[in-house]
Design a protein around this motif. Structure first.
Motif, short mmCIF file in Angstrom:
data_model
loop_
_atom_site.label_atom_id
_atom_site.label_comp_id
_atom_site.label_asym_id
_atom_site.label_seq_id
_atom_site.Cartn_x
_atom_site.Cartn_y
_atom_site.Cartn_z
N PRO A 250 32.64 42.27 -19.36
CA PRO A 250 32.19 42.97 -18.16
C PRO A 250 33.21 42.81 -17.03
CG PRO A 250 30.96 40.94 -18.47
CD PRO A 250 31.79 41.12 -19.71
N GLN A 251 33.39 43.88 -16.28
CA GLN A 251 34.36 43.88 -15.19
C GLN A 251 33.71 43.60 -13.83
OE1 GLN A 251 37.78 44.28 -15.93
NE2 GLN A 251 36.83 43.94 -17.93
N THR A 252 32.41 43.89 -13.72
CA THR A 252 31.72 43.73 -12.44
C THR A 252 30.35 43.09 -12.66
OG1 THR A 252 30.59 45.87 -12.58
CG2 THR A 252 32.81 45.86 -11.57
N THR A 253 29.76 42.63 -11.56
CA THR A 253 28.39 42.12 -11.61
C THR A 253 27.44 43.24 -12.04
OG1 THR A 253 28.92 40.58 -9.84
CG2 THR A 253 26.59 40.96 -10.27
N GLN A 254 27.72 44.45 -11.61
CA GLN A 254 26.91 45.61 -12.00
C GLN A 254 26.91 45.79 -13.52
OE1 GLN A 254 25.32 47.95 -9.81
NE2 GLN A 254 24.38 48.68 -11.69
N ASP A 255 28.06 45.62 -14.15
CA ASP A 255 28.14 45.71 -15.61
C ASP A 255 27.21 44.68 -16.25
OD1 ASP A 255 30.13 47.63 -15.37
OD2 ASP A 255 31.77 46.24 -15.83
N ILE A 256 27.20 43.48 -15.69
CA ILE A 256 26.39 42.40 -16.24
C ILE A 256 24.90 42.70 -16.08
CG2 ILE A 256 25.76 39.97 -15.93
CD1 ILE A 256 28.75 39.51 -15.13
N THR A 257 24.48 43.07 -14.87
CA THR A 257 23.05 43.30 -14.64
C THR A 257 22.55 44.52 -15.42
OG1 THR A 257 23.53 44.49 -12.58
CG2 THR A 257 22.95 42.16 -12.40
N THR A 258 23.38 45.55 -15.53
CA THR A 258 22.97 46.73 -16.29
C THR A 258 22.76 46.38 -17.76
OG1 THR A 258 24.10 48.22 -14.77
CG2 THR A 258 23.63 49.08 -16.96
N GLN A 259 23.66 45.60 -18.35
CA GLN A 259 23.55 45.22 -19.75
C GLN A 259 22.30 44.37 -20.00
OE1 GLN A 259 25.01 46.12 -22.49
NE2 GLN A 259 24.47 44.50 -23.94
N ILE A 260 22.07 43.40 -19.11
CA ILE A 260 20.90 42.53 -19.27
C ILE A 260 19.61 43.33 -19.15
CG2 ILE A 260 19.61 40.63 -18.19
CD1 ILE A 260 22.44 39.44 -17.46
N ALA A 261 19.53 44.20 -18.16
CA ALA A 261 18.33 45.02 -17.98
C ALA A 261 18.11 45.94 -19.18
CB ALA A 261 18.44 45.83 -16.69
N ALA A 262 19.17 46.55 -19.66
CA ALA A 262 19.05 47.45 -20.82
C ALA A 262 18.58 46.68 -22.05
CB ALA A 262 20.38 48.13 -21.09
#
Length: 194
Positions: free
Chosen positions: A157-169
Motif C-alpha cells: 500500500p502507498q497510502t493510508t487510504q489504500d490500507i483502510t480501503t483494503q481492510i474495509a473491503a
C-alpha cells in the motif's frame, strides 16, 4: 437473500474504517442500518473532520440512535445478513463477549450471534491484555469473526487510504453478499512454483 447489514461504529481509533466500510457497502448496493456510539461521533470528528459524520450518514439507509433499544435492529427477527463493527473498541468487544446488551450497538451484535449471522469486529487496540484476548476468544467461540485492522503489506500500500480501503473491503467480503471487493494476493511470475 437479504442485502441489508448493520454497521456499528464504536469510539476506538480508526474512524476511517467506518467510512470506508460504508463506501464499500454502498458501492456494492447493500443497504445499511447504522448505529454510532457517542464516542464514535467524537472520534469521527477528531480523526477525519467536522463533516465526517454527515458524510458517513449520507452513505447509509438508516441511522439509529445508540440508546434506542427498541429499534428494528435490536430484534433478531429484523432481516439483515450480518453486522460489521468498524472500528470495535475493547469496551464494545467486552460487552458483546459477555452478552451485555446495554446499548443498540452491542444489542444488534448480540442478535447476529443469536441468529447465527456473520458478525465481523474490527477490534482496534495494541498491545492486547489478557482480558482483551479472552473476550476475543469468547466472541470467536460464539461464531463471531475478530478481524484486527492489520495492513496487507504484501499488497504494498502507498497510502493510508489504500490500507483502510483494503481492510474495509475484506470485512465486507466476509458477509458474502457481493463479488469480492478486496484485492487478493497473487504471487509474482518468478515466485510461481513449477
Amino acid at each position: 437473500m437479504t442485502r441489508r447489514v448493520v454497521l456499528g461504529v464504536s469510539g476506538a481509533s480508526g474512524a476511517a474504517l467506518a467510512l470506508e466500510a460504508a463506501k464499500v457497502l454502498h458501492c456494492a448496493g447493500i443497504k445499511v442500518d447504522l448505529v454510532l456510539s457517542r464516542m464514535a461521533e467524537r472520534t469521527l470528528e477528531l480523526e477525519i473532520g467536522p463533516n465526517a459524520q454527515a458524510e458517513l450518514v449520507a452513505l447509509v439507509d438508516r441511522l439509529h440512535p445508540v440508546a434506542d433499544l427498541g429499534a428494528t435492529i435490536a430484534s433478531g427477527s429484523y432481516p439483515v445478513a450480518g453486522m460489521i463493527v468498524a472500528p470495535c473498541s475493547m469496551r464494545s468487544l467486552a460487552a458483546i463477549a459477555q452478552g451485555l446488551d446495554d446499548n443498540l450497538l452491542t444489542r444488534a451484535a448480540s442478535m447476529q450471534l443469536k441468529e447465527r449471522r456473520p458478525l465481523i469486529l474490527l477490534a482496534r487496540q495494541a498491545p492486547l491484555t489478557l482480558a482483551h484476548l479472552r473476550n476475543m476468544t469468547a466472541v470467536t467461540q460464539m461464531g463471531g469473526i475478530i478481524m484486527p485492522p492489520v495492513p496487507a503489506f504484501y499488497l504494498r500500500p502507498q497510502t493510508t487510504q489504500d490500507i483502510t480501503t483494503q481492510i474495509a473491503a475484506r470485512a465486507v467480503d466476509f458477509l458474502r453478499l457481493a463479488p469480492a471487493q478486496a484485492k487478493a494476493w497473487a504471487p509474482s511470475i518468478g515466485d510461481d512454483p513449477k
